[in-house]
Design a protein around this motif. Structure first.
Motif: not given
Length: 134
Positions: A24-25, A84-89, A125-127, A130
């Motif tokens: 967790w972050y 802003n949330f950016i999920i960089n994969l 990738f598993n979230f 959020l």
């Protein structure tokens, strides 16, 4: 301009993070500070408000943050606007791109990814969540 942070927990990123099932972050941003928290998956110190999300959280019960930026010589409102949330994969981002050459893998990271899409057929990738609180 900014400050870099390197968490003391080696399980907060990369292969160790994956092996442990993630973690967790949490970021607590206020007008007077920004605090960043990290807990490993399975840690007994994960606050129940994080593990089992609620409508409101009280970060004062979460312990010492992994990174803390007080508003001492910086006018936060003039430097920080809406987030802003950016999920960089990116497969070849800063971390992976810098260690690829010493990994024993062929070519360079970008060429390998571009020329071998089947090598990533099992990549995922598993979230689990959020959650955003105001």
């Amino acid at each position: 301009m900014g400050c870099g942070v390197q968490l003391a927990d080696s399980n907060s990123f990369g292969p160790n993070f994956n092996y442990n099932g993630g973690g967790w972050y949490a970021v607590d941003r206020s007008p007077t500070y920004i605090a960043i928290y990290f807990w490993e998956r399975g840690s007994t110190s994960v606050p129940s408000q994080v593990e089992y999300p609620v409508d409101k959280v009280d970060t004062s019960t979460w312990g010492t943050p992994a990174a803390y930026f007080p508003n001492t010589n910086c006018d936060f409102p003039s430097h920080f606007g809406p987030m802003n949330f950016i999920i960089n994969l990116a497969f070849c981002g800063d971390w992976a791109g810098s260690v690829y050459s010493s990994s024993g893998c062929p070519s360079n990271c970008v060429d390998f990814v571009n020329k071998n899409p089947s090598a990533f057929s099992n990549a995922y990738f598993n979230f689990n969540a959020l959650n955003i609180y105001q």
